[in-house]
Write a protein that holds these residues in place. Sequence first.
Motif: not given
Lengths: 108, 121
Positions: A25, A29, A33, A90
Amino acid sequence: EIVMTQSPVTLSVSPGERATLSCRASQSISTNLAWYQQTPGQAPRLLIFGASTRAAGIPARFSGSGSGTEFTLTISSLQSEDFAVYYCQYYNNWPPYTFGQGTKVEIK
Amino acid sequence: VQLVESGGLVVQPGGSLRLSCAASGFTFDDYTMHWVRLVPGKGLEWVALINWDGEKTFYADSVKGRFTISRDDKKNSLYLQMNNLRSEDSAFYYCAKDREELVRTGLLDYWGQGTLVTVSS
């Protein structure tokens, strides 16, 4: 917008071998995921969410790991039905939701 | 859970199209619903969502102002109105269900088989 980058683009693996797919990413994040599998002509199937939790009915040979910006999907012993394209995604409660460009797992 | 898309066609640039998705096997009006597209050779792109209550919608920048997502809870159906279509909108379009009820997570646990939209003169 968070950019998801998968590697490799194509992975050649023999049946019964282990496959390791990566997803990165562009910023952290946490563990928001997911991994999806898509075989030709079929709908995408949710495999993993929360970076490491298998979705209902997903075999134990699929496992996910990672947090922050680096994530891995491992298929411990490839079966014939596992040759497919795999996408990371995401997600959270605020769009847009971005996918990686996909990794194609093909028969060696 | 079953999601069945329809409405995909060949359409000229600048044209319009309405996609539909018939849902069954779950309480449709409890779930946020999404459209996602697959461009051959390019991968998946999230397109739009509509909240479970129909009061909020969100769009990818690439379709904002041209596409409109809507739902009819009485008919258990999801729609995507696509206007001013461009060649780069050519793709398989999937409807997908959010995993959690009464919230918006972006995690998609069931997908339809897709419907093909081709924008070409």
